[in-house]
Design a protein around this motif. Structure first.
Motif, PDB file in Angstrom:
ATOM      1  N   ASP A  83      50.004   8.049  28.501  1.00 32.39           N
ATOM      2  CA  ASP A  83      49.502   9.049  29.431  1.00 32.39           C
ATOM      3  C   ASP A  83      47.997   9.264  29.370  1.00 32.39           C
ATOM      4  O   ASP A  83      47.420   9.900  30.235  1.00 32.39           O
ATOM      5  N   ASP A  84      47.340   8.717  28.344  1.00 32.94           N
ATOM      6  CA  ASP A  84      45.885   8.828  28.278  1.00 32.94           C
ATOM      7  C   ASP A  84      45.201   7.630  28.939  1.00 32.94           C
ATOM      8  O   ASP A  84      43.986   7.478  28.843  1.00 32.94           O
ATOM      9  N   GLY A  85      45.994   6.776  29.624  1.00 24.68           N
ATOM     10  CA  GLY A  85      45.419   5.629  30.317  1.00 24.68           C
ATOM     11  C   GLY A  85      45.274   4.396  29.465  1.00 24.68           C
ATOM     12  O   GLY A  85      44.618   3.435  29.874  1.00 24.68           O
ATOM     13  N   ALA A  86      45.879   4.391  28.285  1.00 28.62           N
ATOM     14  CA  ALA A  86      45.823   3.221  27.401  1.00 28.62           C
ATOM     15  C   ALA A  86      46.996   2.295  27.710  1.00 28.62           C
ATOM     16  O   ALA A  86      48.153   2.701  27.623  1.00 28.62           O
ATOM     17  N   LEU A  87      46.685   1.059  28.050  1.00 24.86           N
ATOM     18  CA  LEU A  87      47.701   0.047  28.318  1.00 24.86           C
ATOM     19  C   LEU A  87      47.788  -0.870  27.109  1.00 24.86           C
ATOM     20  O   LEU A  87      46.848  -1.610  26.798  1.00 24.86           O
ATOM     21  N   GLN A 144      53.965   7.782  25.323  1.00 18.54           N
ATOM     22  CA  GLN A 144      54.484   6.873  26.321  1.00 18.54           C
ATOM     23  C   GLN A 144      54.085   7.296  27.731  1.00 18.54           C
ATOM     24  O   GLN A 144      53.779   8.450  27.997  1.00 18.54           O
ATOM     25  N   ALA A 145      54.125   6.331  28.638  1.00 18.52           N
ATOM     26  CA  ALA A 145      53.812   6.601  30.036  1.00 18.52           C
ATOM     27  C   ALA A 145      54.964   7.353  30.682  1.00 18.52           C
ATOM     28  O   ALA A 145      56.092   7.349  30.192  1.00 18.52           O
ATOM     29  N   ALA A 146      54.692   7.978  31.816  1.00 20.83           N
ATOM     30  CA  ALA A 146      55.686   8.817  32.469  1.00 20.83           C
ATOM     31  C   ALA A 146      56.542   8.055  33.473  1.00 20.83           C
ATOM     32  O   ALA A 146      57.695   8.386  33.660  1.00 20.83           O
ATOM     33  N   ILE A 159      44.987  -3.463  23.237  1.00 24.11           N
ATOM     34  CA  ILE A 159      45.011  -2.261  24.077  1.00 24.11           C
ATOM     35  C   ILE A 159      43.807  -2.273  25.015  1.00 24.11           C
ATOM     36  O   ILE A 159      42.676  -2.506  24.587  1.00 24.11           O
ATOM     37  N   TYR A 160      44.070  -2.030  26.297  1.00 23.91           N
ATOM     38  CA  TYR A 160      43.022  -1.724  27.283  1.00 23.91           C
ATOM     39  C   TYR A 160      43.112  -0.225  27.569  1.00 23.91           C
ATOM     40  O   TYR A 160      44.102   0.250  28.149  1.00 23.91           O
ATOM     41  N   LYS A 161      42.095   0.529  27.185  1.00 24.02           N
ATOM     42  CA  LYS A 161      42.095   1.957  27.490  1.00 24.02           C
ATOM     43  C   LYS A 161      41.009   2.260  28.521  1.00 24.02           C
ATOM     44  O   LYS A 161      39.820   2.112  28.260  1.00 24.02           O
TER      45      LYS A 161
END
Length: 378
Positions: free
Chosen positions: A179-183, A24-26, A371-373
């Motif tokens: 957290d790896d930039g994947a939306l 998950q994002a921070a 997913i957009y990474k």
């Protein structure tokens, strides 16, 4: 006085999406972003990953307004075409980053039949219905259900008969930043009457940074697809599948967009005014997101990977951007300034029985996970 509300959350857990675990994002930040003419408030939520990638989502149209990330030298840039001001998405609509539905892409003749009953849709693309009609999901104020743990959930209710479609549809669009930039964007919809649904995001990318003077045609694109659905003069699929081998549509091993976007020897390029075609992904319809496209900008080193559960992806090279759209930082957008990669069911599926069905029934909700990474090539 500007009203601003912020939510900042640290999360070390895992989120399960369509069977896959994603970190998950921070952080998440929520704020006011203006008002519609009728007084309805527009809000924005910014999701930020630990690696510096961030996404800003507007409640108007459940729109992805920006996606920012560093290049190989650490310089940040917004890689999405669009507008700085939320009001411009209302005043000058062009689907930039919007959630499109009920039916993304085109339905030929603006009509289809379901269980023997014919349905007429608005004609907003010459003789076709495009992206849900004249007042599709992209032109509606969505409501925020929740903002937490790097995720925003937006909801919309579409009444029975909205834009000609049958059934009351309850829709959600969930954005989650890892957290790896994947939306990850998850679309879900339930209906009280059999209908058709096909939702996607209409982001238009320039990985060098929106407004970059060289445009996006120098990007290198890979699509794992052995066929496209060729179109007629009205950009409606003929129903056939055309192999890409030996054509400018063969992106299986990667090629630069500029190589074929103006190749007038191919009638499909002429009819599409460039690339505006659905690719039949080799993976087909899948339970979990799998790779649909990889876009690379050699200059900046940025890489975009698009994954989806859907069987197709529409490649669009901004062919109808004609200099009349003034975007972020007062940039004039023209053909080739961005590229869209829209995962979805095939265009005109309700009129093409051989295509993967877009039918949704009561008790069996629609779901699309994409997913957009955004990353940097090593």
């Amino acid at each position: 006085m500007r009203i601003r509300t912020c939510v900042r959350l640290a999360c070390a857990g895992l989120l399960t999406i369509a069977g896959a675990q994603v970190a998950q994002a921070a952080t998440a930040q929520r704020e006011a972003a203006g008002r519609l003419a009728d007084g309805t408030g527009i809000e924005a939520v910014t999701l930020t990953a630990k690696n510096g990638v961030s996404a800003r989502i507007l409640t108007y149209g459940a729109t992805l307004q920006s996606l920012k990330g560093p290049d190989r030298d650490g310089r940040q840039a917004d890689v999405l075409l669009g507008y700085d001001d939320a009001a411009d998405y209302v005043a000058h609509p062009n689907y930039f980053g919007a959630t499109v539905g009920r039916y993304a892409n085109r339905i030929g003749g603006g009509s289809f039949s379901l269980d023997g009953k014919a349905y007429a849709l608005p004609l907003n693309d010459k003789v076709n219905s495009l992206h849900g009609g004249k007042s599709g999901f992209d032109k509606q104020p969505w409501r925020i259900v929740s903002v937490k743990d790097g995720t925003v959930v937006l909801a919309l209710t579409s009444a029975d008969g909205d834009q000609g479609y049958p059934g009351k549809l309850d829709v959600t669009a969930t954005y989650t930043m890892a957290d790896d930039g994947a939306l990850t964007i998850t679309f879900a919809a339930s209906t009280d009457k059999s209908t058709v649904v096909n939702m996607t995001n209409h982001a238009i990318f320039n990985l060098a940074g929106e407004g970059s003077p060289m445009g996006a045609l120098g990007h290198r694109l890979t699509i794992p697809a052995r066929a496209i659905t060729p179109v007629d003069a009205n950009l409606i699929p003929t129903g056939a599948l055309r192999p890409v081998q030996g054509t400018v549509f063969d992106f299986r091993n990667g090629r630069t967009l500029a190589d074929g976007v103006r190749d007038g020897r191919d009638p499909q390029i002429v009819m599409g005014h460039g690339y505006d075609h659905n690719f039949v992904l080799d993976k087909g319809l899948t339970a979990t997101p799998q790779l649909a496209a990889r876009l690379e900008d050699p200059a900046s080193g940025r890489v975009l990977e698009v994954s989806t559960t859907e069987p197709g992806v529409q490649l669009y090279t901004g062919n109808f951007l004609d200099g009349t759209y003034i975007g972020k930082s007062r940039h004039v957008y023209r053909m080739g300034d961005g590229v869209a990669l829209e995962p979805q069911k095939f265009p005109d599926s309700p009129n093409k029985p051989a295509f993967v069905s877009a039918r949704v029934n009561p008790g069996k909700p629609y779901r699309h996970v994409m997913i957009y990474k955004l990353s940097v090539a090593k």
